[in-house]
Design a protein around this motif. Structure first.
Motif, PDB file in Angstrom:
ATOM      1  N   LEU A  37       0.973  -1.254  -0.154  1.00 55.76           N
ATOM      2  CA  LEU A  37       0.060   0.204   0.161  1.00 55.76           C
ATOM      3  C   LEU A  37       0.652   1.161   0.191  1.00 55.76           C
ATOM      4  CD1 LEU A  37      -3.094  -0.721   2.348  1.00 55.76           C
ATOM      5  CD2 LEU A  37      -2.883  -0.952  -0.063  1.00 55.76           C
ATOM      6  N   ASN A  38       2.035   1.147   0.354  1.00 59.27           N
ATOM      7  CA  ASN A  38       2.934   2.352   0.439  1.00 59.27           C
ATOM      8  C   ASN A  38       3.370   2.811  -1.057  1.00 59.27           C
ATOM      9  OD1 ASN A  38       3.591   2.953   3.340  1.00 59.27           O
ATOM     10  ND2 ASN A  38       4.422   0.914   3.110  1.00 59.27           N
ATOM     11  N   ASP A  39       3.095   1.822  -1.910  1.00 54.06           N
ATOM     12  CA  ASP A  39       3.233   2.274  -3.254  1.00 54.06           C
ATOM     13  C   ASP A  39       2.222   3.074  -3.902  1.00 54.06           C
ATOM     14  OD1 ASP A  39       5.919   1.098  -3.136  1.00 54.06           O
ATOM     15  OD2 ASP A  39       5.115  -0.601  -3.832  1.00 54.06           O
ATOM     16  N   TYR A  40       0.907   2.991  -3.189  1.00 55.03           N
ATOM     17  CA  TYR A  40      -0.013   3.758  -3.612  1.00 55.03           C
ATOM     18  C   TYR A  40      -0.771   4.715  -2.696  1.00 55.03           C
ATOM     19  CZ  TYR A  40      -0.060  -0.510  -6.873  1.00 55.03           C
ATOM     20  OH  TYR A  40       0.410  -1.173  -7.728  1.00 55.03           O
ATOM     21  N   GLU A  41       0.286   5.529  -2.203  1.00 50.78           N
ATOM     22  CA  GLU A  41      -0.294   6.410  -1.120  1.00 50.78           C
ATOM     23  C   GLU A  41      -0.835   7.638  -1.795  1.00 50.78           C
ATOM     24  OE1 GLU A  41       2.086   9.097   1.899  1.00 50.78           O
ATOM     25  OE2 GLU A  41       2.800   6.994   1.920  1.00 50.78           O
ATOM     26  N   MET A  42      -1.904   7.737  -1.369  1.00 57.65           N
ATOM     27  CA  MET A  42      -2.692   8.605  -2.198  1.00 57.65           C
ATOM     28  C   MET A  42      -3.383   9.867  -1.019  1.00 57.65           C
ATOM     29  SD  MET A  42      -5.341   5.874  -3.928  1.00 57.65           S
ATOM     30  CE  MET A  42      -4.689   4.425  -4.378  1.00 57.65           C
ATOM     31  N   PRO A  43      -3.737  10.922  -1.688  1.00 58.52           N
ATOM     32  CA  PRO A  43      -4.241  12.090  -0.692  1.00 58.52           C
ATOM     33  C   PRO A  43      -5.245  11.610  -0.143  1.00 58.52           C
ATOM     34  CG  PRO A  43      -4.761  12.752  -3.095  1.00 58.52           C
ATOM     35  CD  PRO A  43      -3.829  11.462  -3.064  1.00 58.52           C
ATOM     36  N   LEU A  44      -5.535  11.980   1.066  1.00 60.06           N
ATOM     37  CA  LEU A  44      -6.639  11.476   2.075  1.00 60.06           C
ATOM     38  C   LEU A  44      -7.997  11.879   1.213  1.00 60.06           C
ATOM     39  CD1 LEU A  44      -7.467  10.361   4.856  1.00 60.06           C
ATOM     40  CD2 LEU A  44      -7.464  12.666   5.599  1.00 60.06           C
ATOM     41  N   PHE A  45      -8.743  10.829   1.259  1.00 60.50           N
ATOM     42  CA  PHE A  45      -9.997  11.023   0.243  1.00 60.50           C
ATOM     43  C   PHE A  45     -10.968  12.265   1.011  1.00 60.50           C
ATOM     44  CE2 PHE A  45     -14.543  10.362  -0.395  1.00 60.50           C
ATOM     45  CZ  PHE A  45     -14.391  10.482  -1.804  1.00 60.50           C
ATOM     46  N   GLN A  57      -3.780   9.277 -10.328  1.00 61.78           N
ATOM     47  CA  GLN A  57      -3.720   7.990 -10.931  1.00 61.78           C
ATOM     48  C   GLN A  57      -3.412   6.790 -10.375  1.00 61.78           C
ATOM     49  OE1 GLN A  57      -3.673   7.877 -14.470  1.00 61.78           O
ATOM     50  NE2 GLN A  57      -3.097   5.885 -14.130  1.00 61.78           N
ATOM     51  N   LEU A  58      -2.758   6.998  -9.029  1.00 63.57           N
ATOM     52  CA  LEU A  58      -2.475   5.506  -8.169  1.00 63.57           C
ATOM     53  C   LEU A  58      -3.674   4.803  -8.091  1.00 63.57           C
ATOM     54  CD1 LEU A  58       0.124   6.972  -5.808  1.00 63.57           C
ATOM     55  CD2 LEU A  58       0.463   5.371  -7.644  1.00 63.57           C
ATOM     56  N   THR A  59      -4.715   5.497  -7.760  1.00 65.31           N
ATOM     57  CA  THR A  59      -6.176   4.710  -7.608  1.00 65.31           C
ATOM     58  C   THR A  59      -6.495   3.953  -8.811  1.00 65.31           C
ATOM     59  OG1 THR A  59      -6.984   6.589  -6.266  1.00 65.31           O
ATOM     60  CG2 THR A  59      -8.516   4.918  -7.116  1.00 65.31           C
ATOM     61  N   VAL A  90      -7.712   3.797   0.343  1.00 71.86           N
ATOM     62  CA  VAL A  90      -7.490   3.098  -0.890  1.00 71.86           C
ATOM     63  C   VAL A  90      -8.886   2.744  -1.247  1.00 71.86           C
ATOM     64  CG1 VAL A  90      -6.591   0.986  -2.158  1.00 71.86           C
ATOM     65  CG2 VAL A  90      -5.090   2.626  -0.837  1.00 71.86           C
ATOM     66  N   PHE A  91      -9.541   2.052  -0.568  1.00 75.62           N
ATOM     67  CA  PHE A  91     -11.258   1.616  -0.747  1.00 75.62           C
ATOM     68  C   PHE A  91     -12.036   2.916  -0.804  1.00 75.62           C
ATOM     69  CE2 PHE A  91     -14.187  -1.548   1.566  1.00 75.62           C
ATOM     70  CZ  PHE A  91     -15.229  -0.894   0.586  1.00 75.62           C
ATOM     71  N   ASP A  92     -11.901   3.938  -0.377  1.00 75.48           N
ATOM     72  CA  ASP A  92     -12.637   5.124  -0.653  1.00 75.48           C
ATOM     73  C   ASP A  92     -12.422   5.583  -2.145  1.00 75.48           C
ATOM     74  OD1 ASP A  92     -13.881   4.977   1.835  1.00 75.48           O
ATOM     75  OD2 ASP A  92     -12.760   6.431   2.815  1.00 75.48           O
ATOM     76  N   TRP A  93     -11.125   5.770  -2.373  1.00 77.33           N
ATOM     77  CA  TRP A  93     -10.902   6.049  -3.666  1.00 77.33           C
ATOM     78  C   TRP A  93     -11.157   5.162  -4.655  1.00 77.33           C
ATOM     79  CZ3 TRP A  93     -10.077  10.941  -5.274  1.00 77.33           C
ATOM     80  CH2 TRP A  93      -9.514  11.865  -4.382  1.00 77.33           C
TER      81      TRP A  93
END
Length: 179
Positions: A37-45, A57-59, A90-93
């Motif tokens: 999951l560290n490779d898919y760190e997205m902004p807080l939804f 894009q990571l989503t 990740v789930f939310d995005w």
């Protein structure tokens, strides 16, 4: 069969990543990709970020990994009785991608572990109830209590009762998916 495996944790020492990596070894002969999951760190939804910047894009990259798989192997870490923030984000995005089930209608084996005697029971209960509504076909679950007493790196699950339970469930999964 292509398997995507990941832990619902962003800890560099995640016991759930250790568990999911160990369990993935039971599927030799199949293509296995273990995600971090560290490779898919997205902004807080937030709906404001979604409206302003769209879906990260990571989503889309994570969704592509799910879509490329035949089977999901997920070990859920528990934080305060629920999903970790990293997994929930990740789930939310993923849930914002239009006309797409979050988990792509893929069969999944849900795992959980914790240092305590409940083995992540609270997060497992949440996930078992939520995943079918989010495009996840839960075909089996397994919780490993007392991780540090029941698991040794390099050996795996040392408690014979839990090891047998896991092996039985994996054989059932193989029978169901490879028929």
């Amino acid at each position: 069969m292509k398997i995507i495996a990941f832990a619902g944790s962003n800890s560099s020492t995640s016991i759930n990543k250790k568990l999911v990596t160990y369990v993935s070894s039971y599927f030799q002969g199949h293509t296995i990709e273990i995600l971090d999951l560290n490779d898919y760190e997205m902004p807080l939804f937030s709906v404001d970020k979604l409206a302003k910047d769209g879906i990260p894009q990571l989503t889309l990259d994570f969704a592509e990994k799910i879509d490329s798989s035949d089977f999901l192997l997920i070990s859920l870490a528990e934080n305060n009785g629920a999903y970790t923030t990293a997994f929930k984000n990740v789930f939310d995005w993923l849930s914002m991608i239009p006309e797409r089930p979050v988990f792509g209608n893929k069969p999944m084996f849900l795992l959980s572990t914790s240092p305590g005697a409940r083995g992540g029971a609270s997060v497992m209960e949440i996930a078992k109830n939520r995943m079918p509504h989010s495009g996840g076909k839960v075909i089996e679950t397994f919780s490993l209590p007392s991780f540090y007493k029941s698991f040794v790196e390099g050996k795996g699950i040392t408690n014979s009762e839990y090891a047998t339970e896991l092996a039985t469930k994996i054989e059932k999964i193989k029978d169901d998916l490879l028929m």
